[in-house]
Design an enzyme around this catalytic site. Structure first.
Site, PDB file in Angstrom:
ATOM      1  CB  CYS A 114      -1.013  -0.043   0.999  1.00 41.23           C
ATOM      2  SG  CYS A 114      -2.360   0.921   0.784  1.00 41.23           S
ATOM      3  CG  HIS A 147      -3.214  -3.306   4.025  1.00 43.99           C
ATOM      4  ND1 HIS A 147      -2.029  -2.567   4.680  1.00 43.99           N
ATOM      5  CD2 HIS A 147      -3.794  -2.281   3.290  1.00 43.99           C
ATOM      6  CE1 HIS A 147      -2.413  -1.333   4.385  1.00 43.99           C
ATOM      7  NE2 HIS A 147      -3.450  -1.156   3.677  1.00 43.99           N
ATOM      8  CD  GLU A 175      -0.208  -5.464   5.771  1.00 42.44           C
ATOM      9  OE1 GLU A 175       0.180  -6.067   4.612  1.00 42.44           O
ATOM     10  OE2 GLU A 175      -0.463  -4.275   5.972  1.00 42.44           O
TER      11      GLU A 175
HETATM   12  N1  GLN Z   1      -3.313   6.311   0.755  1.00 41.36           N
HETATM   13  C1  GLN Z   1      -2.127   6.205   1.406  1.00 41.36           C
HETATM   14  C2  GLN Z   1      -0.943   6.783   0.812  1.00 41.36           C
HETATM   15  O1  GLN Z   1      -0.937   7.593  -0.036  1.00 41.36           O
HETATM   16  C3  GLN Z   1      -1.850   4.684   1.409  1.00 41.36           C
HETATM   17  C4  GLN Z   1      -2.848   4.219   2.571  1.00 41.36           C
HETATM   18  C5  GLN Z   1      -2.414   2.671   3.151  1.00 41.36           C
HETATM   19  O2  GLN Z   1      -1.096   2.445   3.249  1.00 41.36           O
HETATM   20  N2  GLN Z   1      -3.248   2.040   3.501  1.00 41.36           N
HETATM   21  O3  GLN Z   1       0.188   6.585   1.450  1.00 41.36           O
END
Ligand code: GLN
Length: 195
Positions: free
Chosen positions: A79, A175, A177
């Site tokens: 992410c 995610h 994890e």
């Molecule tokens: N939107 C977040 C970002 O730009 C990422 C979101 C996340 O890691 N759950 O860093």
């Protein structure tokens, strides 16, 4: 035992440590240079990429981390971690930096800000199986070079590319994890055992 670092400046560190424990890999929180130098692989967790970028610089870890990855340290970014590994960002903030380990452009908050989180069944390209995944304000991969291998696509969102690999670097929009499916983490641990 394979020592996998989890960058612990911000984000969901504990869930990654739990996934590594399930795979019998040792996990080490990385907040300083000596810790970074001691690991065989590293995870950049989900969180907020703009904050992770700022803290990496504040802790003098940005350049050493980039160098270790360039030298072949296996890395997994989930992410916000995916955003950190990209060469280019759409929707980043002024001056936001990335480590540039994967030759791709990612779009931040690609699934729409109003959809805070969702769970979908992805297609895992290497064997065509499905993978249950959770997205939280996630990016997707909008452009990528021939050097990048696509690992997963999200059919529910028009075939969006949501997991990729280039050499020693793996990135997922979702995610991995926080599911029971440890295949992505296993890939990282395998890379660490072979280099
Ligand atoms: N939107 C977040 C970002 O730009 C990422 C979101 C996340 O890691 N759950 O860093």
């Amino acid at each position: 035992m394979t020592r996998v670092g989890v960058l612990a400046l911000q984000g969901d560190v504990r869930e990654h440590e739990a996934a590594l424990a399930r795979l019998s890999a040792e996990s080490v929180k990385v907040r300083r240079l000596a810790e970074l130098e001691s690991v065989d692989a590293i995870i950049i967790p989900g969180g907020e990429s703009t904050t992770i970028d700022k803290l990496l610089r504040a802790f003098d870890l940005f350049d050493p981390l980039q160098r270790r990855i360039e030298e072949g340290l296996p890395v997994l970014g989930t992410c916000a971690g995916m955003i950190m590994l990209a060469t280019d960002i759409i929707g980043g903030i002024e001056g936001q930096r990335t480590l540039g380990a994967i030759d791709m452009t990612v779009r931040r908050n690609a699934f729409g800000r109003q959809v805070d989180s969702s769970e979908v069944e992805l297609t895992w390209i290497p064997d065509g199986s499905t993978m249950h995944a959770t997205f939280i304000r996630a990016p997707w991969v909008e452009k990528w070079s021939d050097a990048v291998e696509v690992l997963a696509i999200d059919q529910a969102h028009g075939g969006a590319v949501v997991a990729v690999r280039q050499g020693n670097a793996i990135a997922t929009s979702f995610h991995s994890e926080i599911s029971d499916d440890d295949r992505v983490h296993a890939l990282l641990v395998d890379l660490a055992r072979w280099v």
